[in-house]
Design a protein around this motif. Structure first.
Motif, short mmCIF file in Angstrom:
data_model
loop_
_atom_site.label_atom_id
_atom_site.label_comp_id
_atom_site.label_asym_id
_atom_site.label_seq_id
_atom_site.Cartn_x
_atom_site.Cartn_y
_atom_site.Cartn_z
N TRP A 41 0.80 -1.22 0.00
CA TRP A 41 0.00 0.00 0.00
C TRP A 41 0.84 1.27 0.00
O TRP A 41 0.30 2.38 -0.01
N LYS A 42 2.17 1.10 0.08
CA LYS A 42 3.10 2.24 0.06
C LYS A 42 2.80 3.24 1.18
O LYS A 42 2.88 4.44 1.00
N LYS A 43 2.44 2.71 2.34
CA LYS A 43 2.19 3.52 3.54
C LYS A 43 3.17 3.07 4.62
O LYS A 43 3.46 1.89 4.75
N ASN A 44 3.65 4.01 5.38
CA ASN A 44 4.55 3.67 6.47
C ASN A 44 3.81 3.90 7.79
O ASN A 44 3.69 5.03 8.25
N PHE A 45 3.32 2.80 8.36
CA PHE A 45 2.51 2.91 9.58
C PHE A 45 3.29 3.50 10.74
O PHE A 45 2.73 4.23 11.55
N LEU A 46 4.59 3.19 10.85
CA LEU A 46 5.37 3.79 11.93
C LEU A 46 5.40 5.31 11.80
O LEU A 46 5.23 6.02 12.78
N GLN A 47 5.60 5.79 10.59
CA GLN A 47 5.62 7.23 10.37
C GLN A 47 4.24 7.84 10.63
O GLN A 47 4.14 8.91 11.22
N ILE A 48 3.20 7.15 10.23
CA ILE A 48 1.84 7.64 10.47
C ILE A 48 1.58 7.73 11.98
O ILE A 48 1.02 8.72 12.46
N LEU A 49 2.00 6.70 12.72
CA LEU A 49 1.75 6.66 14.16
C LEU A 49 2.65 7.61 14.95
O LEU A 49 2.22 8.23 15.92
#
Length: 183
Positions: A96-104
């Motif tokens: 999905w090309k999303k970085n959950f760590l960066q989002i969180l």
């Protein structure tokens, strides 16, 4: 304080196991995790996905352990949790090309995108390592050894988190330096 909140369900689990058996310890773990989740919610006024997933897995695998009187369920719960976290982070990053760590954590840490990507890969590797080592201990060692591993295995996350802190420290800009550099 946060470390104590995170650690007390495992400590109570080990204590209950030493005083009784795996089934009593499982019931204690379930109750302690509910209390832990309540404390986290009372303090933060929200629960992160990891807290919700952990609570769900502890309750489901704990209930299966107690209902079926089969200790394998509670012993394999950490493997399922760690593998699920690795899969979620990997799918988010590479599919999905999303970085959950960066989002969180992006609002708390200002890091370059490549650093966030390396951190996420490190967390994926860490979760896979923890899933693998728990699976190995659960499959090839006694319940007593597995319970002891749950207690002393806390060295792995401590070392990993300290390592993460040392790695990102060089990328964090000091507010005083930023103020001094302004004309």
């Amino acid at each position: 304080m946060r470390f104590l909140i995170d650690f007390f369900p495992i400590a109570l689990f080990v204590l209950a196991y030493k005083m009784a058996d795996i089934y009593t310890a499982t019931a204690v773990l379930m109750a302690a995790t509910i209390v832990q989740t309540g404390l986290i919610y009372a303090r933060d006024r929200k629960l992160q996905t990891l807290h919700k997933v952990t609570l769900l897995l502890v309750l489901v695998f704990g209930a299966l352990t107690l209902f079926l009187q089969d200790e394998r369920f509670i012993k394999w719960k950490p493997t399922v949790l760690y593998a699920s976290m690795a899969i979620a982070l990997a799918a988010a990053l590479w599919i999905w090309k999303k970085n959950f760590l960066q989002i969180l954590l992006g609002s708390q840490l200002n890091l370059p995108a490549p650093v966030w990507a390396r951190l996420t890969i490190a967390w994926i590797a860490y979760f896979l390592f923890m899933a693998g080592i728990n699976a190995y201990v659960a499959a090839y060692y006694s319940t007593e050894d597995w319970v002891n591993f749950k207690l002393w295995g806390y060295v792995f996350p401590v070392v990993f988190i300290v390592g993460q802190g040392l790695y990102i420290a060089r990328f964090i800009k000091d507010d005083d330096d930023a103020v001094e550099k302004k004309p």
